[in-house]
Design an enzyme around this catalytic site. Sequence first.
Site, PDB file in Angstrom:
ATOM      1  N   HIS A   8       0.827  -1.198   0.000  1.00 19.55           N
ATOM      2  CA  HIS A   8       0.000   0.000   0.000  1.00 19.55           C
ATOM      3  C   HIS A   8       0.867   1.257   0.000  1.00 19.55           C
ATOM      4  O   HIS A   8       1.592   1.527   0.968  1.00 19.55           O
ATOM      5  CB  HIS A   8      -0.892  -0.019   1.251  1.00 19.55           C
ATOM      6  CG  HIS A   8      -1.853   1.109   1.351  1.00 19.55           C
ATOM      7  ND1 HIS A   8      -1.908   1.955   2.438  1.00 19.55           N
ATOM      8  CD2 HIS A   8      -2.821   1.548   0.502  1.00 19.55           C
ATOM      9  CE1 HIS A   8      -2.862   2.835   2.270  1.00 19.55           C
ATOM     10  NE2 HIS A   8      -3.430   2.623   1.098  1.00 19.55           N
ATOM     11  N   HIS A  51      -0.872  11.051  -2.082  1.00 25.04           N
ATOM     12  CA  HIS A  51      -2.213  10.674  -1.643  1.00 25.04           C
ATOM     13  C   HIS A  51      -3.106  11.867  -1.333  1.00 25.04           C
ATOM     14  O   HIS A  51      -4.205  11.995  -1.865  1.00 25.04           O
ATOM     15  CB  HIS A  51      -2.135   9.779  -0.407  1.00 25.04           C
ATOM     16  CG  HIS A  51      -3.476   9.425   0.152  1.00 25.04           C
ATOM     17  ND1 HIS A  51      -4.102  10.175   1.133  1.00 25.04           N
ATOM     18  CD2 HIS A  51      -4.326   8.413  -0.138  1.00 25.04           C
ATOM     19  CE1 HIS A  51      -5.282   9.634   1.409  1.00 25.04           C
ATOM     20  NE2 HIS A  51      -5.436   8.571   0.656  1.00 25.04           N
TER      21      HIS A  51
END
Length: 243
Positions: A8, A51
């Site tokens: 991730h 992100h």
Amino acid sequence: MKNPCVAHRGFSGKAPENTLAAVRMALELPFVRWMEIDVQLSRDGVPVVIHDYTLDRTTNGHGKVREMNWEGIRRLDAGGWKGRAFRGEKVPSLDEVLALVSGKLRLNIELKTVNDMYPGLEQAVIDQVNARNMRDEVVLTSFDHGALQRIKALDPRFRTGLIYDSRSGDPVSKLQELQCSFLSIRFSRLNPLMASLLAEQGIQVMAWTVNKAREMRRLAAMHSDIMICTNRPDLWGDTFIGK
């Protein structure tokens, strides 16, 4: 068959997320088959791997990603917040990540957008993936239904995936409506019945973000095809391979 391991944002448990350092650390683990990254656009249209919609949490910069040119983003430190060893790490471009992982692992590229926040994002990502002949090595995912529809309109050969984080609703019908063959879902939302139904429909499922061994084992017991997305791919290795 062990449930595939997805790093991730790279090996984000140890390295600063979505940086080349995190990518390299993930690549060092031979059992990591996939990696998930996030992509947005700089003000001058460069796909960048980050992100948050703002620069504040993961860099020493401030403000919105979309309001800064690539040259300015490139000058920021994206590693110091994680530790002194990572000072000087940069926000990478999508092309840099593609170059590093090509032929080594597959990518789940999340398009971080809402409505028409990033005009041209889908085309820019498609162009860079195609330029490196990596279309078969990626899936393009998003929460935003419009982004998924635009991808299919621009190049229907791309595989797309819906990101789902709801306690209600019917993800299977939504996947069919959007022509998606991939579901990215919060691990706590997944249950054995849903997992079986999705497998029967030929939908590949990725559960996120799983950082405890007991949750990894619970998901593995549901179905052997569930992809386990984790900040700690080393823990995946300890759980399914052994120390």
